[in-house]
Design a protein around this motif. Structure first.
Motif, PDB file in Angstrom:
ATOM      1  N   ALA A 206      -7.185   8.363  -1.895  1.00 39.41           N
ATOM      2  CA  ALA A 206      -8.230   7.963  -1.130  1.00 39.41           C
ATOM      3  C   ALA A 206      -8.576   6.629  -1.928  1.00 39.41           C
ATOM      4  O   ALA A 206      -9.322   5.664  -1.149  1.00 39.41           O
ATOM      5  CB  ALA A 206      -9.327   8.823  -1.418  1.00 39.41           C
ATOM      6  N   ASP A 207      -8.555   6.382  -3.078  1.00 41.53           N
ATOM      7  CA  ASP A 207      -8.708   5.132  -3.858  1.00 41.53           C
ATOM      8  C   ASP A 207      -7.799   4.068  -3.208  1.00 41.53           C
ATOM      9  O   ASP A 207      -8.431   3.029  -3.173  1.00 41.53           O
ATOM     10  CB  ASP A 207      -8.440   5.302  -5.394  1.00 41.53           C
ATOM     11  CG  ASP A 207      -9.579   6.127  -6.148  1.00 41.53           C
ATOM     12  OD1 ASP A 207     -10.628   6.349  -5.533  1.00 41.53           O
ATOM     13  OD2 ASP A 207      -9.075   6.791  -7.161  1.00 41.53           O
ATOM     14  N   VAL A 208      -6.459   4.389  -3.049  1.00 41.92           N
ATOM     15  CA  VAL A 208      -5.775   3.297  -2.506  1.00 41.92           C
ATOM     16  C   VAL A 208      -6.079   3.010  -1.036  1.00 41.92           C
ATOM     17  O   VAL A 208      -6.190   1.727  -0.686  1.00 41.92           O
ATOM     18  CB  VAL A 208      -4.284   3.840  -2.597  1.00 41.92           C
ATOM     19  CG1 VAL A 208      -3.447   2.643  -1.875  1.00 41.92           C
ATOM     20  CG2 VAL A 208      -3.774   3.933  -4.041  1.00 41.92           C
ATOM     21  N   TRP A 209      -6.474   3.812  -0.349  1.00 44.84           N
ATOM     22  CA  TRP A 209      -7.080   3.720   1.192  1.00 44.84           C
ATOM     23  C   TRP A 209      -8.171   2.664   1.139  1.00 44.84           C
ATOM     24  O   TRP A 209      -8.230   1.903   2.076  1.00 44.84           O
ATOM     25  CB  TRP A 209      -7.253   4.721   1.854  1.00 44.84           C
ATOM     26  CG  TRP A 209      -6.146   5.470   2.336  1.00 44.84           C
ATOM     27  CD1 TRP A 209      -4.766   5.170   2.553  1.00 44.84           C
ATOM     28  CD2 TRP A 209      -5.754   6.788   2.661  1.00 44.84           C
ATOM     29  NE1 TRP A 209      -3.944   5.864   2.775  1.00 44.84           N
ATOM     30  CE2 TRP A 209      -4.670   6.973   3.069  1.00 44.84           C
ATOM     31  CE3 TRP A 209      -7.021   7.904   2.514  1.00 44.84           C
ATOM     32  CZ2 TRP A 209      -4.175   8.433   3.413  1.00 44.84           C
ATOM     33  CZ3 TRP A 209      -6.352   9.466   3.063  1.00 44.84           C
ATOM     34  CH2 TRP A 209      -5.166   9.330   3.451  1.00 44.84           C
ATOM     35  N   TRP A 210      -8.906   3.123   0.145  1.00 45.29           N
ATOM     36  CA  TRP A 210     -10.152   2.316   0.266  1.00 45.29           C
ATOM     37  C   TRP A 210      -9.925   0.946  -0.332  1.00 45.29           C
ATOM     38  O   TRP A 210     -10.639  -0.293   0.075  1.00 45.29           O
ATOM     39  CB  TRP A 210     -11.482   2.736  -0.995  1.00 45.29           C
ATOM     40  CG  TRP A 210     -12.365   1.970  -1.175  1.00 45.29           C
ATOM     41  CD1 TRP A 210     -12.947   1.270  -2.104  1.00 45.29           C
ATOM     42  CD2 TRP A 210     -13.499   1.804  -0.170  1.00 45.29           C
ATOM     43  NE1 TRP A 210     -14.210   0.608  -1.843  1.00 45.29           N
ATOM     44  CE2 TRP A 210     -14.370   0.742  -0.489  1.00 45.29           C
ATOM     45  CE3 TRP A 210     -13.779   2.201   1.343  1.00 45.29           C
ATOM     46  CZ2 TRP A 210     -15.553   0.555   0.189  1.00 45.29           C
ATOM     47  CZ3 TRP A 210     -15.048   2.029   1.838  1.00 45.29           C
ATOM     48  CH2 TRP A 210     -15.742   1.071   1.257  1.00 45.29           C
ATOM     49  N   GLU A 211      -8.963   0.585  -1.198  1.00 48.83           N
ATOM     50  CA  GLU A 211      -8.475  -0.830  -1.752  1.00 48.83           C
ATOM     51  C   GLU A 211      -7.927  -1.419  -0.581  1.00 48.83           C
ATOM     52  O   GLU A 211      -8.201  -2.906  -0.337  1.00 48.83           O
ATOM     53  CB  GLU A 211      -7.537  -0.819  -2.638  1.00 48.83           C
ATOM     54  CG  GLU A 211      -6.991  -1.972  -3.202  1.00 48.83           C
ATOM     55  CD  GLU A 211      -5.902  -1.890  -4.445  1.00 48.83           C
ATOM     56  OE1 GLU A 211      -5.506  -2.798  -4.940  1.00 48.83           O
ATOM     57  OE2 GLU A 211      -5.674  -0.632  -4.851  1.00 48.83           O
TER      58      GLU A 211
ATOM     59  N   PHE B 285       4.211   8.481  -1.074  1.00 47.24           N
ATOM     60  CA  PHE B 285       3.964   9.946  -1.072  1.00 47.24           C
ATOM     61  C   PHE B 285       5.230  10.440  -0.505  1.00 47.24           C
ATOM     62  O   PHE B 285       5.530  11.729  -0.966  1.00 47.24           O
ATOM     63  CB  PHE B 285       3.088  10.049   0.161  1.00 47.24           C
ATOM     64  CG  PHE B 285       2.827  11.365   0.732  1.00 47.24           C
ATOM     65  CD1 PHE B 285       1.888  12.200   0.079  1.00 47.24           C
ATOM     66  CD2 PHE B 285       3.272  12.077   1.926  1.00 47.24           C
ATOM     67  CE1 PHE B 285       1.578  13.302   0.375  1.00 47.24           C
ATOM     68  CE2 PHE B 285       2.899  13.199   2.262  1.00 47.24           C
ATOM     69  CZ  PHE B 285       2.097  13.939   1.604  1.00 47.24           C
ATOM     70  N   GLU B 286       6.292   9.780   0.057  1.00 43.65           N
ATOM     71  CA  GLU B 286       7.498  10.496   0.444  1.00 43.65           C
ATOM     72  C   GLU B 286       8.196  10.751  -0.661  1.00 43.65           C
ATOM     73  O   GLU B 286       8.948  11.834  -0.693  1.00 43.65           O
ATOM     74  CB  GLU B 286       8.124   9.419   1.546  1.00 43.65           C
ATOM     75  CG  GLU B 286       9.319   9.893   2.060  1.00 43.65           C
ATOM     76  CD  GLU B 286       9.894   9.274   3.051  1.00 43.65           C
ATOM     77  OE1 GLU B 286      11.182   9.612   3.642  1.00 43.65           O
ATOM     78  OE2 GLU B 286       9.556   8.101   3.275  1.00 43.65           O
TER      79      GLU B 286
ATOM     80  N   MET C 179       0.876  -1.273   0.011  1.00 38.82           N
ATOM     81  CA  MET C 179       0.133  -0.126  -0.013  1.00 38.82           C
ATOM     82  C   MET C 179       0.706   1.176   0.096  1.00 38.82           C
ATOM     83  O   MET C 179       0.515   2.163  -0.646  1.00 38.82           O
ATOM     84  CB  MET C 179      -1.163  -0.054   1.265  1.00 38.82           C
ATOM     85  CG  MET C 179      -1.742   1.192   1.298  1.00 38.82           C
ATOM     86  SD  MET C 179      -2.809   1.372   2.703  1.00 38.82           S
ATOM     87  CE  MET C 179      -1.315   1.442   4.187  1.00 38.82           C
ATOM     88  N   MET C 180       1.937   1.421   0.876  1.00 36.98           N
ATOM     89  CA  MET C 180       2.696   2.505   0.960  1.00 36.98           C
ATOM     90  C   MET C 180       3.557   2.529  -0.391  1.00 36.98           C
ATOM     91  O   MET C 180       3.917   3.883  -0.880  1.00 36.98           O
ATOM     92  CB  MET C 180       3.935   2.274   2.223  1.00 36.98           C
ATOM     93  CG  MET C 180       2.834   2.315   3.690  1.00 36.98           C
ATOM     94  SD  MET C 180       1.668   3.931   3.616  1.00 36.98           S
ATOM     95  CE  MET C 180       3.025   5.098   3.959  1.00 36.98           C
TER      96      MET C 180
END
Length: 201
Positions: A86-91, A66-67, A60-61
């Motif tokens: 937000a899409d990745v977090w939902w996945e 992001f970094e 996921m990371m």
């Protein structure tokens, strides 16, 4: 089935089970069954359920990245990236739902999350300062930069638990509202340039 393909199948099966139920109910036997392999085959690739969860967290990371990403060149670019996150977090939504519990259960995961969150917060501080330098925000003082970064972190990590605390089932649309909430934080400080660009996003 090749080794890498088997690992992919295990991770996909685990992710589906964790999202649909929770990490406590989904045992390694359940994951092996959903993956169509024997428990022994699963243990060959992953020592235990915690190792599977850490592998999903790392994936996921890496997907979000992001970094390592450059700071956005515009408000619209930032909004698109927020939507992507937000899409990745939902996945991988079980992490938003169970993160603190999972950290308490697995010190190795807790260490990774804490390290990533410190880097995430530092990047958010740089992002807010960048938006101000680029003329998108006018902030009253330097403390406002840290305040915005802190509040974005809170929304990012605890929006889903907040919705759960209201006693309702969290839908995909509700989970993705986090992007609107984060951009709402910028609204009081957004310049005319920022507002004009927001209309185009």
């Amino acid at each position: 089935m090749g080794g890498e393909r088997t690992k992919e199948t295990i991770l996909a099966a685990a992710l589906k089970l964790f999202n649909e139920e929770d990490t406590q109910k989904a045992t390694t036997n359940h994951i092996a069954s959903a993956a169509g392999i024997s428990p022994g085959n699963l243990y060959y690739h992953f020592r235990n359920k915690e190792a599977i969860i850490r592998a999903l967290y790392d994936r996921m990371m890496q997907t979000i990245g992001f970094e390592s990403r450059e700071l956005p060149a515009s408000i619209c670019e930032l909004k698109r990236f927020c939507g992507f996150v937000a899409d990745v977090w939902w996945e991988y939504r079980f992490f938003r739902r169970e993160l603190l519990f999972l950290m308490r259960r697995d010190p190795l995961l807790a260490e990774r999350v804490a390290k990533d969150n410190r880097a995430y917060h530092a990047k958010l501080l740089a992002l807010v300062a960048h938006l101000e330098r680029e003329g998108y925000l006018t902030l009253p003082n330097d403390d406002a930069i840290e305040g915005l970064a802190d509040t974005i972190m809170l929304y990012s990590h605890f929006w889903t638990p907040y919705l759960m605390s209201l006693g309702n089932e969290v839908t995909e649309a509700q989970a993705r509202m986090v992007t609107e909430r984060i951009f709402g934080l910028f609204a009081p400080w957004m310049t005319a340039r920022g507002r004009e660009e927001m209309v185009l996003c």
